[in-house]
Design an enzyme around this catalytic site. Structure first.
Site, mmCIF file in Angstrom:
data_model
loop_
_atom_site.group_PDB
_atom_site.id
_atom_site.type_symbol
_atom_site.label_atom_id
_atom_site.label_comp_id
_atom_site.label_asym_id
_atom_site.label_seq_id
_atom_site.Cartn_x
_atom_site.Cartn_y
_atom_site.Cartn_z
ATOM 1 N N TYR A 198 0.851 -1.209 0.000
ATOM 2 C CA TYR A 198 0.000 0.000 0.000
ATOM 3 C C TYR A 198 0.880 1.251 0.000
ATOM 4 C CZ TYR A 198 -3.712 3.232 1.438
ATOM 5 O OH TYR A 198 -4.607 4.281 1.506
ATOM 6 N N LYS A 201 1.027 4.212 -2.936
ATOM 7 C CA LYS A 201 0.672 5.615 -2.719
ATOM 8 C C LYS A 201 1.881 6.536 -2.954
ATOM 9 C CE LYS A 201 -3.668 4.949 -1.782
ATOM 10 N NZ LYS A 201 -4.730 5.473 -2.630
HETATM 11 P P1 NDP Z 1 -13.484 2.131 0.662
HETATM 12 O O1 NDP Z 1 -12.982 0.746 0.874
HETATM 13 O O2 NDP Z 1 -14.771 2.536 1.264
HETATM 14 O O3 NDP Z 1 -13.560 2.473 -0.895
HETATM 15 C C1 NDP Z 1 -12.717 1.894 -1.846
HETATM 16 C C2 NDP Z 1 -13.386 2.085 -3.196
HETATM 17 O O4 NDP Z 1 -12.544 1.604 -4.244
HETATM 18 C C3 NDP Z 1 -14.707 1.341 -3.313
HETATM 19 O O5 NDP Z 1 -15.631 2.215 -3.892
HETATM 20 C C4 NDP Z 1 -14.390 0.184 -4.222
HETATM 21 O O6 NDP Z 1 -15.552 -0.220 -4.932
HETATM 22 C C5 NDP Z 1 -13.346 0.831 -5.131
HETATM 23 N N1 NDP Z 1 -12.461 -0.127 -5.810
HETATM 24 C C6 NDP Z 1 -11.629 -1.026 -5.245
HETATM 25 N N2 NDP Z 1 -10.994 -1.716 -6.190
HETATM 26 C C7 NDP Z 1 -11.437 -1.247 -7.385
HETATM 27 C C8 NDP Z 1 -11.160 -1.568 -8.732
HETATM 28 N N3 NDP Z 1 -10.295 -2.532 -9.073
HETATM 29 N N4 NDP Z 1 -11.785 -0.861 -9.709
HETATM 30 C C9 NDP Z 1 -12.675 0.104 -9.390
HETATM 31 N N5 NDP Z 1 -12.979 0.450 -8.138
HETATM 32 C C10 NDP Z 1 -12.370 -0.229 -7.146
HETATM 33 O O7 NDP Z 1 -12.307 3.053 1.196
HETATM 34 P P2 NDP Z 1 -12.024 4.635 1.114
HETATM 35 O O8 NDP Z 1 -13.210 5.385 0.683
HETATM 36 O O9 NDP Z 1 -11.379 4.985 2.379
HETATM 37 O O10 NDP Z 1 -10.902 4.669 -0.007
HETATM 38 C C11 NDP Z 1 -10.881 5.577 -1.104
HETATM 39 C C12 NDP Z 1 -9.447 5.967 -1.388
HETATM 40 O O11 NDP Z 1 -8.954 6.737 -0.299
HETATM 41 C C13 NDP Z 1 -8.480 4.798 -1.559
HETATM 42 O O12 NDP Z 1 -7.600 5.053 -2.630
HETATM 43 C C14 NDP Z 1 -7.718 4.803 -0.242
HETATM 44 O O13 NDP Z 1 -6.432 4.238 -0.382
HETATM 45 C C15 NDP Z 1 -7.662 6.287 0.035
HETATM 46 N N6 NDP Z 1 -7.364 6.622 1.414
HETATM 47 C C16 NDP Z 1 -8.201 6.219 2.430
HETATM 48 C C17 NDP Z 1 -7.883 6.530 3.736
HETATM 49 C C18 NDP Z 1 -8.756 6.129 4.885
HETATM 50 O O14 NDP Z 1 -8.295 6.238 6.032
HETATM 51 N N7 NDP Z 1 -9.975 5.689 4.681
HETATM 52 C C19 NDP Z 1 -6.653 7.265 4.060
HETATM 53 C C20 NDP Z 1 -5.861 7.645 2.935
HETATM 54 C C21 NDP Z 1 -6.209 7.332 1.668
HETATM 55 P P3 NDP Z 1 -15.792 -1.741 -5.430
HETATM 56 O O15 NDP Z 1 -15.242 -2.640 -4.366
HETATM 57 O O16 NDP Z 1 -17.256 -1.857 -5.639
HETATM 58 O O17 NDP Z 1 -15.032 -1.865 -6.717
#
Ligand code: NDP
Length: 255
Positions: free
Chosen positions: A163, A167
């Protein structure tokens, strides 16, 4: 034009990967509130369609869902084609989709490593490449990448070298892309969140308490804390900002 008018996105088309839940859904809602037509791109169509319907009902903007795995180039090409077909352009791309797989580096499988890099980093490249072609033809656009404070620091106590690498790579990718595409009128910027209360976090109170003890603001962020910066970076409000990365981390990185 007034300051607030510069945040408007009326008539613009925005793709948000992972827009069905968490940070992506809050960003998609914010962009729609600012007037954009929104395309939700994630792997499970049903949840994407539910989010699109909620966003339409809440904001009055147009929202559609396109089933997309961002690590599949053919699917990404189809996503961009569908967006142009529905809304005439791609003005804003938010590369937000991401996963995190916890595990010791010495035990991590190549499959886990590849999956994380393919979604978090290659996915952002593929979406940028295909949306970027449309933006270049149209004379400009804005790309916003959701990176993480993990690009700049080591996380503790959880372990996920893949991860971190994804990033860190996304931060470097964005700076280079900002440089290469400035001549096309395309701005590329990053949002680097700290800990946000979403499904990606492990449900482990001891771990959450450890994180909170390192923050200046004591609480996890909500997805809605991230969305306003995305609207700023997507819109003309940030017309002189490119190649930048802004942390929203409750002061975590200060200590
Ligand atoms: P979630 O797990 O709620 O959301 C992740 C999203 O990514 C889901 O909508 C999922 O939808 C989608 N996703 C995963 N794999 C794929 C794929 N192969 N193609 C298309 N969509 C995909 O977590 P967050 O909302 O927290 O995460 C959003 C972003 O924020 C990420 O990049 C995460 O690394 C980043 N982030 C989050 C932090 C946190 O503390 N929450 C901190 C720092 C960064 P589906 O599974 O339906 O495809």
């Amino acid at each position: 034009m007034s300051v607030l008018e510069r945040f408007r996105l009326d008539g613009q088309a925005a793709i948000v990967t992972g827009g069905n839940r968490g940070i992506g859904k809050a960003i998609a809602t914010g962009l729609a509130e600012a007037g954009a037509d929104v395309v939700i791109a994630n792997r499970t169509l049903e949840s994407g369609e539910e989010a699109a319907a909620e966003i339409e009902a809440e904001t009055g903007a147009n929202a559609i869902a396109v089933e997309t795995d961002v690590s599949d180039e053919a699917a990404v090409e189809a996503l961009v084609e569908r967006t142009v077909e529905a809304f005439g352009s791609v003005d804003v791309l938010v590369n937000n989709a991401g996963i995190a797989i916890h595990g010791d580096a010495e035990e991590k499988s190549l499959e886990e490593w590849d999956q994380t890099l393919e979604i978090n980093l290659t996915g952002a490249f593929l979406c940028s490449k295909h949306a970027g072609r449309v933006m270049i033809d149209d004379g400009g656009g804005s790309i916003v990448n959701v990176t993480s404070m993990s690009a700049f620091i080591a996380n503790y106590p959880q372990k996920h070298v893949d991860y971190q690498a994804s990033k860190g790579g996304l931060e470097a990718f964005s700076r280079q892309l900002a440089s290469e595409w400035a001549e096309h009128g395309i701005r590329v910027n990053n949002i680097a969140p700290g800990y946000v209360a979403t499904e990606i976090l492990v449900d482990d109170q001891e771990m959450i308490d450890t994180w909170k003890s390192e923050m200046l603001l004591d609480e996890l962020a909500s997805p809605e804390d991230i969305a306003p910066l995305a609207v700023y970076l997507a819109s003309d409000a940030s017309s002189y900002v490119t190649g930048a990365s802004v942390a929203i981390d409750g002061g975590y990185m200060v200590r």
